[in-house]
Design a protein around this motif. Structure first.
Motif, PDB file in Angstrom:
ATOM      1  N   ALA A   1      16.938  50.319  58.972  1.00 32.25           N
ATOM      2  CA  ALA A   1      15.767  50.253  59.847  1.00 32.25           C
ATOM      3  C   ALA A   1      15.108  48.887  59.708  1.00 32.25           C
ATOM      4  O   ALA A   1      14.610  48.552  58.623  1.00 32.25           O
ATOM      5  N   PRO A   2      15.101  48.081  60.772  1.00 31.76           N
ATOM      6  CA  PRO A   2      14.477  46.755  60.680  1.00 31.76           C
ATOM      7  C   PRO A   2      12.960  46.874  60.718  1.00 31.76           C
ATOM      8  O   PRO A   2      12.405  47.787  61.350  1.00 31.76           O
ATOM      9  N   LEU A   3      12.293  45.969  60.042  1.00 34.67           N
ATOM     10  CA  LEU A   3      10.838  45.945  60.048  1.00 34.67           C
ATOM     11  C   LEU A   3      10.362  44.929  61.080  1.00 34.67           C
ATOM     12  O   LEU A   3      10.611  43.736  60.937  1.00 34.67           O
ATOM     13  N   PRO A   4       9.688  45.381  62.158  1.00 34.93           N
ATOM     14  CA  PRO A   4       9.211  44.449  63.169  1.00 34.93           C
ATOM     15  C   PRO A   4       8.246  43.432  62.565  1.00 34.93           C
ATOM     16  O   PRO A   4       7.466  43.763  61.663  1.00 34.93           O
ATOM     17  N   PRO A   5       8.257  42.178  63.045  1.00 32.08           N
ATOM     18  CA  PRO A   5       7.365  41.142  62.496  1.00 32.08           C
ATOM     19  C   PRO A   5       5.904  41.553  62.514  1.00 32.08           C
ATOM     20  O   PRO A   5       5.148  41.262  61.592  1.00 32.08           O
ATOM     21  N   LEU A   6       5.465  42.252  63.580  1.00 34.40           N
ATOM     22  CA  LEU A   6       4.072  42.666  63.666  1.00 34.40           C
ATOM     23  C   LEU A   6       3.713  43.600  62.522  1.00 34.40           C
ATOM     24  O   LEU A   6       2.634  43.498  61.928  1.00 34.40           O
ATOM     25  N   GLU A   7       4.621  44.516  62.186  1.00 33.39           N
ATOM     26  CA  GLU A   7       4.335  45.460  61.113  1.00 33.39           C
ATOM     27  C   GLU A   7       4.313  44.750  59.762  1.00 33.39           C
ATOM     28  O   GLU A   7       3.495  45.076  58.891  1.00 33.39           O
ATOM     29  N   ALA A   8       5.214  43.793  59.559  1.00 31.87           N
ATOM     30  CA  ALA A   8       5.236  43.051  58.303  1.00 31.87           C
ATOM     31  C   ALA A   8       3.912  42.334  58.072  1.00 31.87           C
ATOM     32  O   ALA A   8       3.449  42.182  56.935  1.00 31.87           O
ATOM     33  N   ALA A   9       3.282  41.894  59.157  1.00 29.03           N
ATOM     34  CA  ALA A   9       1.998  41.199  59.052  1.00 29.03           C
ATOM     35  C   ALA A   9       0.873  42.138  58.658  1.00 29.03           C
ATOM     36  O   ALA A   9      -0.221  41.683  58.306  1.00 29.03           O
ATOM     37  N   ARG A  10       1.127  43.458  58.711  1.00 32.27           N
ATOM     38  CA  ARG A  10       0.091  44.429  58.384  1.00 32.27           C
ATOM     39  C   ARG A  10       0.159  44.895  56.939  1.00 32.27           C
ATOM     40  O   ARG A  10      -0.431  45.914  56.586  1.00 32.27           O
ATOM     41  N   LEU A  11       0.873  44.190  56.075  1.00 32.73           N
ATOM     42  CA  LEU A  11       0.826  44.474  54.652  1.00 32.73           C
ATOM     43  C   LEU A  11      -0.541  44.040  54.126  1.00 32.73           C
ATOM     44  O   LEU A  11      -0.963  42.908  54.343  1.00 32.73           O
ATOM     45  N   ARG A  12      -1.218  44.952  53.470  1.00 34.44           N
ATOM     46  CA  ARG A  12      -2.548  44.667  52.964  1.00 34.44           C
ATOM     47  C   ARG A  12      -2.597  44.889  51.455  1.00 34.44           C
ATOM     48  O   ARG A  12      -1.899  45.742  50.913  1.00 34.44           O
ATOM     49  N   LEU A  13      -3.440  44.117  50.789  1.00 37.54           N
ATOM     50  CA  LEU A  13      -3.629  44.194  49.355  1.00 37.54           C
ATOM     51  C   LEU A  13      -5.083  44.551  49.063  1.00 37.54           C
ATOM     52  O   LEU A  13      -5.992  43.891  49.580  1.00 37.54           O
ATOM     53  N   ARG A  14      -5.298  45.580  48.261  1.00 38.20           N
ATOM     54  CA  ARG A  14      -6.676  45.869  47.847  1.00 38.20           C
ATOM     55  C   ARG A  14      -6.991  45.052  46.604  1.00 38.20           C
ATOM     56  O   ARG A  14      -6.308  45.167  45.579  1.00 38.20           O
ATOM     57  N   HIS A  15      -8.014  44.243  46.689  1.00 37.61           N
ATOM     58  CA  HIS A  15      -8.439  43.419  45.560  1.00 37.61           C
ATOM     59  C   HIS A  15      -9.954  43.439  45.503  1.00 37.61           C
ATOM     60  O   HIS A  15     -10.627  43.116  46.484  1.00 37.61           O
ATOM     61  N   LYS A  16     -10.484  43.867  44.376  1.00 33.05           N
ATOM     62  CA  LYS A  16     -11.925  43.996  44.182  1.00 33.05           C
ATOM     63  C   LYS A  16     -12.552  44.889  45.255  1.00 33.05           C
ATOM     64  O   LYS A  16     -13.635  44.604  45.777  1.00 33.05           O
ATOM     65  N   GLY A  17     -11.826  45.948  45.604  1.00 34.43           N
ATOM     66  CA  GLY A  17     -12.366  46.961  46.476  1.00 34.43           C
ATOM     67  C   GLY A  17     -12.230  46.721  47.963  1.00 34.43           C
ATOM     68  O   GLY A  17     -12.569  47.588  48.761  1.00 34.43           O
ATOM     69  N   THR A  18     -11.746  45.559  48.366  1.00 31.59           N
ATOM     70  CA  THR A  18     -11.590  45.256  49.787  1.00 31.59           C
ATOM     71  C   THR A  18     -10.153  44.855  50.087  1.00 31.59           C
ATOM     72  O   THR A  18      -9.389  44.496  49.191  1.00 31.59           O
ATOM     73  N   LEU A  19      -9.790  44.898  51.372  1.00 33.85           N
ATOM     74  CA  LEU A  19      -8.441  44.530  51.781  1.00 33.85           C
ATOM     75  C   LEU A  19      -8.336  43.035  52.039  1.00 33.85           C
ATOM     76  O   LEU A  19      -9.261  42.414  52.559  1.00 33.85           O
ATOM     77  N   ARG A  20      -7.179  42.482  51.699  1.00 42.93           N
ATOM     78  CA  ARG A  20      -6.886  41.089  51.987  1.00 42.93           C
ATOM     79  C   ARG A  20      -5.424  40.966  52.375  1.00 42.93           C
ATOM     80  O   ARG A  20      -4.609  41.857  52.092  1.00 42.93           O
ATOM     81  N   ARG A  21      -5.086  39.841  52.986  1.00 42.52           N
ATOM     82  CA  ARG A  21      -3.725  39.632  53.464  1.00 42.52           C
ATOM     83  C   ARG A  21      -2.830  38.926  52.451  1.00 42.52           C
ATOM     84  O   ARG A  21      -1.608  39.042  52.517  1.00 42.52           O
TER      85      ARG A  21
END
Length: 420
Positions: free
Chosen positions: A82-102
């Motif tokens: 299953a390929p991962l569309p580029p748009l979806e890959a850009a939606r990886l988020r990291l929680r750091h100090k309680g908020t989301l970042r890219r």
């Protein structure tokens, strides 16, 4: 006198990924093989649930850089990925100090550039990483590594063990790939190959004892089951304990306007000009070990039309409850999946204890785990035994080593455990 493997009959207990790898390898070498599986279907932890929601037992991925990738590909067993569309890959988020970042904190990037050979076996990861990049970077990197370790405190494990998994999990292009239709699609192809090679498979066949006059036997079960079967209390090794959450939600159209009150009731989901930002592909927790992923982002066949399948695996400490892990999973959902509570169509929870593969504490490596050769023509295969690799690679490597020893094969192409 070397064995003549072409005339051997090998018994394999367990029809999961390790057992099927061993069965195919032995049959290809000319041995007669019988596989006994206690469940009514093959696959072990690589099973995919039947029905409209095709969940695995916790999030699963197939790492392209591992030896099993080449082995499966050579035999036509990988199938469609299953390929991962580029748009979806850009939606990886990291929680750091309680908020989301890219993006990860800059200091954490220092650790990602270092090779696993530079990380010592004897020192814990947090101590080693703190000396390089500071305590905050060490903590965030350790927590991120949980995607490939599933342990509540990765910083306390061997630096070499954690750094190798951190390197593999953050490699670009990504090594993690997903068989279309779930892991059961790979298992089905492996089972078909085994049958075509003449392997005899018996399901609903629980093995409680090994007869005194047995030939070569490969125990390809969990380490707990192997300990009971072989009555060998030394068959132990630390593993993770995790809370599992499977969730299906109705698809949220992009740029859909949602009532402010509904969003606040679901955790205050971030908005842009009053419009939902859409579901994340995945949310990785840098504040504590944990990972939530939307698997339908790359494979729409895993859930019904207009629904999204999300799976999370949250490591929990021995003193924590299953509910503690689920609560942390829901915190990640609040951040990355707008109004998810109002969209639920399916939910399932579970507790996985000691079912996430081996973890190595400071001063230990894969060589210190229970050895493959148990003596008297009995061999172990699985993800907690003495074989190198990450995640399912350990099962694969130990299965090949078990067959090599059982059949007396002096050399084997594609894998050299002495130098792994």
């Amino acid at each position: 006198m070397p064995r003549t493997h072409a005339t051997h009959h090998i018994t394999i207990v367990g029809g999961g990924f390790a057992g099927l790898t061993a069965a195919i390898t032995a049959a290809e070498a000319g041995a007669k093989v019988t596989v006994y599986e206690a469940h009514h279907t093959l696959g072990g932890r690589a099973r995919t649930a039947e029905g409209p929601y095709k969940t695995n037992e916790g999030p699963h991925a197939l790492y392209k850089g591992g030896p099993h990738w080449t082995w499966l590909k050579q035999r036509g067993l990988l199938g469609e990925l299953a390929p991962l569309p580029p748009l979806e890959a850009a939606r990886l988020r990291l929680r750091h100090k309680g908020t989301l970042r890219r993006t990860p904190p800059f200091a954490m990037l220092k650790l990602l550039r270092r090779t696993p050979e530079q990380a010592p076996i004897e020192t814990d990861f947090k101590t080693w990483a703190t000396a390089i990049a500071g305590e905050e970077a060490a903590n965030t990197a350790a927590n991120y590594s949980a995607v490939a370790i599933f342990h509540h405190n990765p910083g306390a494990l061997s630096a070499a063990f954690v750094q190798e998994r951190l390197r593999r999990a953050t490699k670009l292009p990504p090594e993690a790939h997903y068989p279309r239709g779930g892991w059961a699609s790979v298992i089905d192809r492996m089972a078909a190959r085994a049958w075509n090679l003449g392997v005899r498979v018996e399901t609903l066949a629980r093995v409680d004892t090994i007869p005194d006059d047995h030939g070569p036997v490969i125990i390809a079960t969990s380490l707990d089951a192997a300990r009971t079967l072989l009555k060998d209390d030394s068959l132990t090794w630390p593993s993770g304990r995790t809370a599992l959450l499977d969730l299906a939600v109705r698809t949220l159209p992009r740029a859909r306007l949602l009532p402010h009150s509904r969003l606040r009731s679901s955790g205050g989901t971030p908005m842009i000009g009053g419009t939902s930002t859409g579901d994340a592909f995945a949310v990785s927790d840098l504040d504590a070990p944990g990972w939530i992923e939307r698997f339908t982002a790359q494979d729409r066949t895993l859930a019904p039309t207009n629904e999204q399948l999300i799976q999370g695996q949250i490591p929990i400490a021995p003193h924590e409850s299953h509910a503690d892990g689920i609560a942390r999973a829901e915190e990640l959902l609040d951040l990355g999946f707008p109004a998810w509570r109002d969209r639920i169509t399916y939910r399932n929870e579970a507790l996985a204890n000691g079912r996430t593969g081996a973890v190595d504490h400071p001063g230990t490596s894969w060589r210190d785990r229970p050895r493959v050769d148990r003596g008297d023509d009995v061999y172990l295969a699985g993800d907690q035994v003495a074989a190198p690799g990450v995640l399912s690679e350990v099962s694969f490597n130990s299965a090949l080593e078990a067959v090599t020893l059982a059949l007396g094969i002096r050399s084997r192409a594609g894998l050299d455990l002495k130098h792994a």
